[in-house]
Scaffold this active site. Structure first.
Site, PDB file in Angstrom:
ATOM      1  N   GLU A 276       0.837  -1.207   0.000  1.00  0.00           N
ATOM      2  CA  GLU A 276       0.000   0.000   0.000  1.00  0.00           C
ATOM      3  C   GLU A 276       0.869   1.253   0.000  1.00  0.00           C
ATOM      4  O   GLU A 276       1.881   1.313   0.704  1.00  0.00           O
ATOM      5  CB  GLU A 276      -0.884  -0.031   1.247  1.00  0.00           C
ATOM      6  CG  GLU A 276      -1.863   1.102   1.379  1.00  0.00           C
ATOM      7  CD  GLU A 276      -2.797   0.890   2.569  1.00  0.00           C
ATOM      8  OE1 GLU A 276      -3.237   1.902   3.145  1.00  0.00           O
ATOM      9  OE2 GLU A 276      -3.073  -0.269   2.926  1.00  0.00           O
ATOM     10  N   ASP A 328     -11.615   6.811   0.417  1.00  0.00           N
ATOM     11  CA  ASP A 328     -11.624   7.421   1.744  1.00  0.00           C
ATOM     12  C   ASP A 328     -12.874   8.304   1.839  1.00  0.00           C
ATOM     13  O   ASP A 328     -13.178   9.054   0.903  1.00  0.00           O
ATOM     14  CB  ASP A 328     -10.360   8.257   1.961  1.00  0.00           C
ATOM     15  CG  ASP A 328     -10.273   8.847   3.353  1.00  0.00           C
ATOM     16  OD1 ASP A 328      -9.541   8.289   4.190  1.00  0.00           O
ATOM     17  OD2 ASP A 328     -10.931   9.870   3.613  1.00  0.00           O
ATOM     18  N   HIS A 355      -9.937   2.691   2.889  1.00  0.00           N
ATOM     19  CA  HIS A 355      -9.082   3.164   3.985  1.00  0.00           C
ATOM     20  C   HIS A 355      -9.965   3.582   5.147  1.00  0.00           C
ATOM     21  O   HIS A 355     -10.982   4.251   4.956  1.00  0.00           O
ATOM     22  CB  HIS A 355      -8.256   4.366   3.508  1.00  0.00           C
ATOM     23  CG  HIS A 355      -7.570   5.107   4.615  1.00  0.00           C
ATOM     24  ND1 HIS A 355      -7.895   6.406   4.960  1.00  0.00           N
ATOM     25  CD2 HIS A 355      -6.584   4.728   5.451  1.00  0.00           C
ATOM     26  CE1 HIS A 355      -7.118   6.796   5.953  1.00  0.00           C
ATOM     27  NE2 HIS A 355      -6.316   5.798   6.278  1.00  0.00           N
TER      28      HIS A 355
END
Length: 443
Positions: A276, A328, A355
């Protein structure tokens, strides 16, 4: 903001204005680096609803985001909720196209974080008015209505509105069965809480042991500070969790492109599913180079938590620069923009693994990923949502994890509302917690 929405029998609409207030909050943590700009939208109807919006930040700078929220406030004050959601695409573009504020964006950074906070509050308010959790509001929404919330500007070369409609129409097939599946079993999660950089081996072993006992099967480890230390820690974790469990790695943007490839070649023996943020989140072609180099090693590239907007996600997908897409709930322009990214990911058949490593992010993003499974992707293959175990105690409607899965929220709204006492104690700079922190710093 008026109550708005579809009129019900006996409803009367007030035309008086309401107010938006923005405060910086600092939820309790082992260090003062987890913060959020917190927005409250109050209706002018007596005993009406309140919408709560949040955007996650890291300590310093939260007050800047709060200032940006106040700069956007005039776009929402005294507006009718029904008018906003009736032309949500137009309202989204109004916020993101404010000429003077767009100059310090556009659609990125502080202004976009502030946009997310405001829009998160609007979505919370809308879902509460409809008496549904946000994921259910989205699942039940007519596809055309859903698409009317999305600004397709800049992405029609990859996804047109008609293509998106086709995806949503196809998603209607089996939708009820998938909803029942979510309600019964929840959405699979992975834990980031066991292997932060700086944890001692004893702490790491203890946390991994506890997580295994609690049924976790997917683990993420932070890497990138020191190669030999990474090899040692990854070997320790892999030995503890066994070969059948899933391991991911997160470099948090530490490497140059060649360095990322070399480093991950040395860590490939531990069979990570992904690396990531291996390099700068803005380096689309760099991610593509890393991705191409790691494919033979069976390692995917994941990124997105600091991806500015739908345009960057579009290019990452076009360039085949990622195998796992990490939305996100606060970095993008709230639900509106995340919907466009979910639909683009479906077109490219790239799994979305959100996330959720900060204040309120788990509470928010659970709604988006549950909706994605039920109405868009219809798949759980290589899909999971991040979970961290801290700071949930500050929220009125904290996440529920059972058997390492997110259970769909049942309370109306977007799960964004914080406890009043937490906000009061941690408000910057006058809250009780901050007064103590600032006094200690001055001494």
């Amino acid at each position: 903001m008026n109550r708005g929405g579809a009129e019900r029998e006996g409803d009367t609409e007030s035309k008086a204005g309401s107010r938006l207030r923005a405060v910086s909050t600092e939820p309790d943590h082992t260090d003062p680096d987890y913060s959020a700009a917190y927005v409250v939208l109050e209706t002018d109807v007596e005993d009406g609803f309140k919408g709560y919006g949040i955007t996650f930040t890291l300590g310093k700078g939260t007050e800047v985001v709060a200032c940006a929220v106040n700069a956007l406030a005039h776009h929402v004050l005294n507006k009718d909720l029904g008018d906003i959601v009736g032309d949500f695409r137009g309202f989204y573009r109004q916020l993101t196209s404010d000429g003077q504020l767009r100059w310090i964006g556009p659609e990125k950074g502080v202004v976009h974080l502030a946009t997310a906070a405001v829009l998160n509050a609007v979505w919370d308010l809308w879902a509460k008015q409809e008496g549904k959790p946000l994921w259910k509001l989205l699942v039940d929404m007519d596809p055309r209505m859903l698409l009317s919330c999305i600004d397709f500007r800049y992405i029609t070369d990859v996804l047109t509105e008609e293509e998106a409609y086709g995806i949503l129409q196809k998603g209607q097939i089996g939708k009820k069965e998938r909803e029942r599946q979510m309600l019964m079993h929840g959405y699979p999660a992975y834990t980031t809480s066991c292997a932060w950089l700086g944890y001692s081996d004893d702490t790491l072993k203890q946390l991994c042991t506890e997580a295994l006992q609690d049924g976790w099967t997917r683990f993420k480890v932070k890497v990138g500070a020191d190669l030999q230390d990474d090899i040692r820690r990854c070997r320790l974790i892999r030995n503890m969790i066994g070969p059948e469990k899933t391991l991911m790695m997160d470099a948090n943007q530490r490497w140059d492109v060649p360095e990322a490839i070399e480093w991950m070649s040395k860590l490939a023996e531990f069979k990570p599913l992904w690396i990531e943020e291996p390099t700068s989140p803005d380096d689309i072609l760099g991610h593509a180079t890393i991705s191409k180099a790691l494919v033979p090693l069976g390692i995917g590239v994941a990124t997105g938590e600091q991806c500015h907007n739908r345009v960057i996600f579009k290019q990452l997908l076009q360039a085949k620069a990622l195998q796992f897409l990490q939305i996100d709930s606060c970095r993008l322009g709230s639900v509106n923009e995340n919907l466009s990214v979910l639909l683009m990911a479906k077109k490219f058949e790239i799994p979305v693994c959100p996330h959720a490593g900060g204040v309120g992010l788990c509470e928010l993003v659970q709604h988006l990923i549950i909706f994605d499974f039920i109405s868009v992707s219809a798949s759980l293959k290589n899909r999971m949502c991040e979970y961290v175990d801290h700071l949930h105690e500050h929220f009125r409607y904290p996440v529920t994890i059972k058997k390492a899965s997110y259970m769909p929220p049942k309370d109306a709204g977007y799960s964004t509302e914080m406890k009043e006492e937490s906000v009061k104690k941690h408000q910057y700079p006058d809250g009780e917690v901050w007064k103590k922190l600032l006094a200690a710093q001055n001494n």
